[in-house]
Design an enzyme around this catalytic site. Structure first.
Site, PDB file in Angstrom:
ATOM      1  N   HIS A  12       0.852  -1.186   0.000  1.00 20.98           N
ATOM      2  CA  HIS A  12       0.000   0.000   0.000  1.00 20.98           C
ATOM      3  C   HIS A  12       0.889   1.237   0.000  1.00 20.98           C
ATOM      4  CE1 HIS A  12      -3.812  -2.150   0.867  1.00 20.98           C
ATOM      5  NE2 HIS A  12      -2.994  -3.011   1.448  1.00 20.98           N
ATOM      6  N   GLU A 193      -8.077 -12.786   5.317  1.00 21.49           N
ATOM      7  CA  GLU A 193      -7.208 -12.234   6.356  1.00 21.49           C
ATOM      8  C   GLU A 193      -7.995 -12.199   7.663  1.00 21.49           C
ATOM      9  OE1 GLU A 193      -4.462  -8.230   7.201  1.00 21.49           O
ATOM     10  OE2 GLU A 193      -6.131  -8.140   5.779  1.00 21.49           O
TER      11      GLU A 193
END
Length: 328
Positions: A12, A193
């Site tokens: 990111h 996740e």
């Protein structure tokens, strides 16, 4: 490990901003962000939801195309120091112009110019994956998807979906993924996740992705693991992130080796490295210590990552040649 050429697929952009970079911007803009740092100056948060709060607070001072150009150069400098030769980074029009296409083009031009300048000087090659923010909701995901579709090409190569996995189901975001697919973009999605195997299955079946961000909880359903292996779905695994956020207690408990043993295509990335106190070199060192992986294993992981990269064929060939040269 540091000098080994590496390919990173799950990074990111704002999450790779060093704390010092964010503090510097905050000081320039006279914004008080002291509440997101600990006494040592590192990012401070308590759990995943609070991590998202701190992430978005840090991002709030990265507010112009020029800021993003500076960030790209800073991140690429760190990637170069870690031996990364190619990376794909998640970027969001929500943060770069509020989803407005004209503003997004300005941000994108600045980021791309900075990245291409670094690459021209022998630094890492960078490509962008547009990422709607999941917890902003399916309707708001449409604007980033349109921005992605309108700017798809040599630099914007894919669409993903980040943010809080607890919000909605993958199928709720099908419009955004269909829009990107029609524009020729490649597809990935955070899943598996914070939610279990069903989220991975939903991303694969309902969104038609070819890569999964994280995906590690697929290990809880071995039939799904076999499906991933059979279809060649690639997992963008971020072990240090998973441990820092408490998903697993330590690396020995992490399923990356078990997934690889069952012939799932796994890759290694850092996710948001300064938030999780990691680097690509540290990820490799820790995996070597935990599982006894050697240079041949990491070379294989990097070939998988290069083959799974969303870049054009010429760029992929150049990456593979650099990896092969290092194997000799």
């Amino acid at each position: 490990m540091r000098d080994m050429p590496k390919v990173e697929l799950h990074l990111h952009l704002e999450g790779a901003a060093p704390p010092a970079f964010v503090r510097g911007l905050a000081a320039e803009k006279k914004v008080d962000l002291s509440g997101i740092f600990d006494e040592r100056g590192a990012y401070a948060y308590d759990g995943f939801v609070d991590f998202l709060r701190v992430y978005e607070a840090a991002t709030s001072v990265i507010g112009s195309p020029e800021d993003y150009a500076r960030l790209v150069r800073t991140v690429l400098e760190e990637l170069d120091a870690q031996g990364v030769i190619y990376a794909e980074t998640f970027v969001s029009p929500d943060f770069c112009g509020g989803g407005d296409l004209s503003a997004w083009r300005d941000y994108l031009a600045a980021m791309r110019e900075a990245a291409e300048d670094v690459a021209a000087k022998g630094g890492p090659v960078l490509r962008g994956i547009v990422t709607p923010i999941r917890h902003f909701g399916p309707e708001r995901a449409k604007a980033p998807a349109l921005c992605a579709a309108e700017t798809a090409g040599a630099w914007i190569v894919g669409l993903g979906l980040g943010g809080n996995e607890a919000v909605g189901e993958p199928k709720d975001y099908a419009w955004a993924f269909d829009c990107a697919r029609e524009a020729g973009l490649r597809l990935t999605c955070h899943a598996g996740e914070w939610r279990g195997p069903d989220s991975v299955r939903g991303a694969v079946e309902d969104l038609g992705v070819e890569r999964i961000g994280h995906g590690v909880r697929a290990i809880e359903d071995l039939a799904l693991v076999d499906t991933l292996a059979e279809r060649g779905i690639v997992l963008e695994v971020c072990p240090g992130s998973n441990i820092a956020l408490g998903l697993y207690p330590n690396l020995r408990a992490h399923p990356i080796a078990r997934l690889r043993d069952r012939e799932v295509k796994v890759t290694v990335s850092t996710d948001d490295p300064p938030f999780f106190h990691t680097t690509m070199t540290q990820e490799y060192d820790r995996l070597a210590d935990a599982f006894g992986w050697e240079a041949v294993d990491f070379a294989a992981l990097n070939r998988v990552a290069a083959e799974a990269a969303f870049c054009d064929a010429d760029t992929r060939e150049k990456i593979l040649k650099r990896l092969e040269a290092a194997d000799v």
